[in-house]
Design an enzyme around this catalytic site. Structure first.
Site, PDB file in Angstrom:
ATOM      1  N   ARG A   3      10.243  -4.110  11.304  1.00 36.35           N
ATOM      2  CA  ARG A   3       9.127  -3.179  11.061  1.00 36.35           C
ATOM      3  C   ARG A   3       9.392  -1.884  11.826  1.00 36.35           C
ATOM      4  O   ARG A   3       9.113  -0.785  11.349  1.00 36.35           O
ATOM      5  CB  ARG A   3       7.785  -3.798  11.472  1.00 36.35           C
ATOM      6  CG  ARG A   3       6.647  -2.778  11.408  1.00 36.35           C
ATOM      7  CD  ARG A   3       5.235  -3.347  11.396  1.00 36.35           C
ATOM      8  NE  ARG A   3       5.052  -4.550  12.133  1.00 36.35           N
ATOM      9  CZ  ARG A   3       5.004  -4.655  13.476  1.00 36.35           C
ATOM     10  NH1 ARG A   3       5.140  -3.573  14.226  1.00 36.35           N
ATOM     11  NH2 ARG A   3       4.821  -5.821  14.055  1.00 36.35           N
ATOM     12  N   LYS A  35       9.915   8.477  -7.566  1.00 35.42           N
ATOM     13  CA  LYS A  35      10.125   9.368  -8.704  1.00 35.42           C
ATOM     14  C   LYS A  35      11.553   9.934  -8.674  1.00 35.42           C
ATOM     15  O   LYS A  35      12.498   9.185  -8.798  1.00 35.42           O
ATOM     16  CB  LYS A  35       9.044  10.460  -8.692  1.00 35.42           C
ATOM     17  CG  LYS A  35       7.626   9.906  -8.488  1.00 35.42           C
ATOM     18  CD  LYS A  35       7.185   9.036  -9.621  1.00 35.42           C
ATOM     19  CE  LYS A  35       5.916   8.230  -9.468  1.00 35.42           C
ATOM     20  NZ  LYS A  35       5.062   8.308  -8.353  1.00 35.42           N
ATOM     21  N   ASP A  64       3.125  17.773  -0.797  1.00 33.51           N
ATOM     22  CA  ASP A  64       3.605  16.674  -1.647  1.00 33.51           C
ATOM     23  C   ASP A  64       4.656  17.284  -2.577  1.00 33.51           C
ATOM     24  O   ASP A  64       4.335  18.049  -3.486  1.00 33.51           O
ATOM     25  CB  ASP A  64       2.426  16.093  -2.433  1.00 33.51           C
ATOM     26  CG  ASP A  64       2.835  14.892  -3.284  1.00 33.51           C
ATOM     27  OD1 ASP A  64       4.027  14.779  -3.620  1.00 33.51           O
ATOM     28  OD2 ASP A  64       1.945  14.085  -3.638  1.00 33.51           O
ATOM     29  N   TYR A  98      -2.542  14.250  -8.095  1.00 36.88           N
ATOM     30  CA  TYR A  98      -2.377  12.879  -8.578  1.00 36.88           C
ATOM     31  C   TYR A  98      -3.674  12.076  -8.329  1.00 36.88           C
ATOM     32  O   TYR A  98      -4.246  12.122  -7.232  1.00 36.88           O
ATOM     33  CB  TYR A  98      -1.189  12.225  -7.856  1.00 36.88           C
ATOM     34  CG  TYR A  98      -1.061  10.761  -8.135  1.00 36.88           C
ATOM     35  CD1 TYR A  98      -0.999  10.281  -9.444  1.00 36.88           C
ATOM     36  CD2 TYR A  98      -1.018   9.831  -7.095  1.00 36.88           C
ATOM     37  CE1 TYR A  98      -0.900   8.920  -9.705  1.00 36.88           C
ATOM     38  CE2 TYR A  98      -0.903   8.473  -7.349  1.00 36.88           C
ATOM     39  CZ  TYR A  98      -0.850   8.025  -8.666  1.00 36.88           C
ATOM     40  OH  TYR A  98      -0.756   6.682  -8.915  1.00 36.88           O
TER      41      TYR A  98
HETATM   42  O1  P1T Z   1       3.141   5.665  -6.574  1.00 38.33           O
HETATM   43  P1  P1T Z   1       3.467   6.067  -5.168  1.00 38.33           P
HETATM   44  O2  P1T Z   1       4.896   5.954  -4.798  1.00 38.33           O
HETATM   45  O3  P1T Z   1       2.548   5.426  -4.169  1.00 38.33           O
HETATM   46  O4  P1T Z   1       3.198   7.655  -5.064  1.00 38.33           O
HETATM   47  C1  P1T Z   1       1.923   8.209  -5.277  1.00 38.33           C
HETATM   48  C2  P1T Z   1       2.040   9.633  -5.754  1.00 38.33           C
HETATM   49  C3  P1T Z   1       1.879  10.672  -4.844  1.00 38.33           C
HETATM   50  N1  P1T Z   1       1.981  11.966  -5.214  1.00 38.33           N
HETATM   51  C4  P1T Z   1       2.272  12.301  -6.477  1.00 38.33           C
HETATM   52  C5  P1T Z   1       2.390  13.742  -6.862  1.00 38.33           C
HETATM   53  C6  P1T Z   1       2.472  11.308  -7.451  1.00 38.33           C
HETATM   54  O5  P1T Z   1       2.765  11.691  -8.704  1.00 38.33           O
HETATM   55  C7  P1T Z   1       2.337   9.931  -7.090  1.00 38.33           C
HETATM   56  C8  P1T Z   1       2.485   8.855  -8.071  1.00 38.33           C
HETATM   57  N2  P1T Z   1       2.310   9.273  -9.405  1.00 38.33           N
HETATM   58  C9  P1T Z   1       2.367   8.453 -10.499  1.00 38.33           C
HETATM   59  C10 P1T Z   1       2.542   7.133 -10.447  1.00 38.33           C
HETATM   60  C11 P1T Z   1       2.205   9.163 -11.779  1.00 38.33           C
HETATM   61  O6  P1T Z   1       2.529   8.602 -12.858  1.00 38.33           O
HETATM   62  O7  P1T Z   1       1.777  10.329 -11.763  1.00 38.33           O
END
Ligand code: P1T
Length: 383
Positions: free
Chosen positions: A50, A199, A174, A102
């Site tokens: 961790r 992503k 972000d 998001y």
């Molecule tokens: O899904 P995760 O890895 O927890 O990330 C969240 C997140 C944070 N910021 C942005 C700009 C994002 O697009 C996302 C996740 N977005 C999607 C799953 C989507 O399809 O837009």
């Protein structure tokens, strides 16, 4: 070494050296929770996974390198990374966030952290004056998402940084939609850069992972403490997959940008299309800012067909064959989404529509396939 590498080398070598054990060129997947000690405290720098894990550490160094920052942190998801940032704050603190972001980020802010006494102000951040108006003595964090998901608004990072120059306010960006290839917020003065590495960074739709990168040692110490104390870390296998993805980030992004540009122009010239949201168009309201702070316009775009309603938009996304109807983005394969019912369903309809996320909006994550096949698919689906 880090400072001397150009981006296209940092993706491959940044923060990495052949493994000490057997010289493995790729950091091995250290699938272990714990490490042998010769005497209590007698270890080789790793005690418990961790806290530290060699595969995760290699990824964290790589993340720092591609964001031109000093300290990287990897988490179990993008939202887990955001959760760690919000834990820097205390009840009564105020956060200014973009009003178009998001849906899951909005849900984390309003459904979890508001209950812990944080206060969020959602403002249209491409208008810098709107941010200035929302700043109070209690403001501690400005949360910038740029380009925004899914409206592709572009926020001027340097202008936000200038706004808080003489104040005790962190600017977090972000950087998920742009990726580190296109935009490096720390170089523009931001304090924290965050990624849903799920992503573009990982890039192959096979891992969920989050990242933070900072420059300031004190801030890094606090984030490291939260990462260990709250424990929302990612595992070694996911760290490895993300490291592998990052190695081709620059070549993938070039193709994502090129294909998205071709599709944006195709849609814009199509008589059935009402609006296309893509920052590469000269008529995009934030085009000049995009040109200034982004190295390319990214692989994401959104559009609305003429006269379409909820049902018509659903029909189009159902008819697509090569574009897969799915949540997420940034993988090598093209995806289509219907934000109102999918990624942004957790935002109240009235608020959602105010920022442009109407029922007819369709979002595309343009992959790296042959663009002629992607256009043929869109043609048959739009009709
Ligand atoms: O899904 P995760 O890895 O927890 O990330 C969240 C997140 C944070 N910021 C942005 C700009 C994002 O697009 C996302 C996740 N977005 C999607 C799953 C989507 O399809 O837009």
């Amino acid at each position: 070494m880090k400072d001397k590498l150009h981006f296209n080398s940092a993706t491959i070598h940044g923060g990495q050296a052949p493994d000490k054990g057997y010289g493995a060129v790729m950091p091995p997947i250290y699938q272990t929770s714990t490490y042998a000690q010769t005497t209590p405290g007698g270890h080789q720098g790793f005690e418990y996974s961790r806290t530290h894990n060699p595969t995760r550490q290699a990824l964290e160094k790589s993340l720092a390198s591609i964001e031109a920052g000093n300290y990287g942190f990897a988490f179990g998801s993008g939202l887990a990374a955001m959760d760690a940032v919000l834990k820097l704050l205390k009840p009564g603190d105020e956060i200014i966030s973009t009003d178009d972001l998001y849906g899951g980020s909005y849900r984390l802010f309003t459904k979890i952290f508001e209950d812990f006494g944080l206060k969020f102000h959602f403002v249209p951040m491409s208008n810098t004056a709107a941010i200035a108006d929302a700043i109070t003595e209690k403001t501690k964090l400005i949360w910038v998402e740029t380009p925004t998901n899914p409206m592709m608004n572009v926020i001027d990072i340097k202008a936000v940084v200038e706004l808080v120059q003489d104040k005790d306010i962190w600017v977090a960006v972000d950087n998920t939609f742009a990726s580190s290839y296109i935009q490096q917020p720390l170089t523009m003065g931001a304090d924290i850069v965050m990624h849903s590495a799920t992503k573009y960074l990982a890039g192959h739709s096979d891992v969920v992972l989050g990242a933070l990168v900072v420059n300031d040692a004190k801030l890094a110490e606090r984030i490291g403490f939260i990462q260990n104390a709250s424990g929302a870390i990612c595992g070694p296998m996911d760290s490895f997959l993300t490291l592998r993805g990052i190695k081709t980030l620059h070549v993938r992004m070039e193709r994502h940008c090129k294909n998205a540009a071709t599709i944006a122009h195709f849609l814009n010239e199509n008589s059935k299309i009402d609006k296309v949201y893509w920052p590469g168009f000269e008529f995009h309201p934030n085009h000049e800012v995009a040109k200034k702070q982004m190295y390319g316009f990214g692989g994401m775009l959104s559009f609305v067909t003429k006269g379409a309603d909820y049902a018509a938009a659903i029909k189009i996304v159902e008819r697509l064959k090569l574009f897969t109807l799915a949540e997420s983005l940034g993988g090598v394969e093209s995806l289509a989404g219907h934000p109102a019912s999918m990624t942004h369903a957790s935002i109240p309809k009235e608020l959602r529509e105010k920022s442009g996320v109407v029922d007819a909006l369709i979002r595309l994550s343009v992959g790296i396939e042959d663009v002629r096949d992607l256009i043929a698919d869109l043609e048959q689906a739009i009709g």
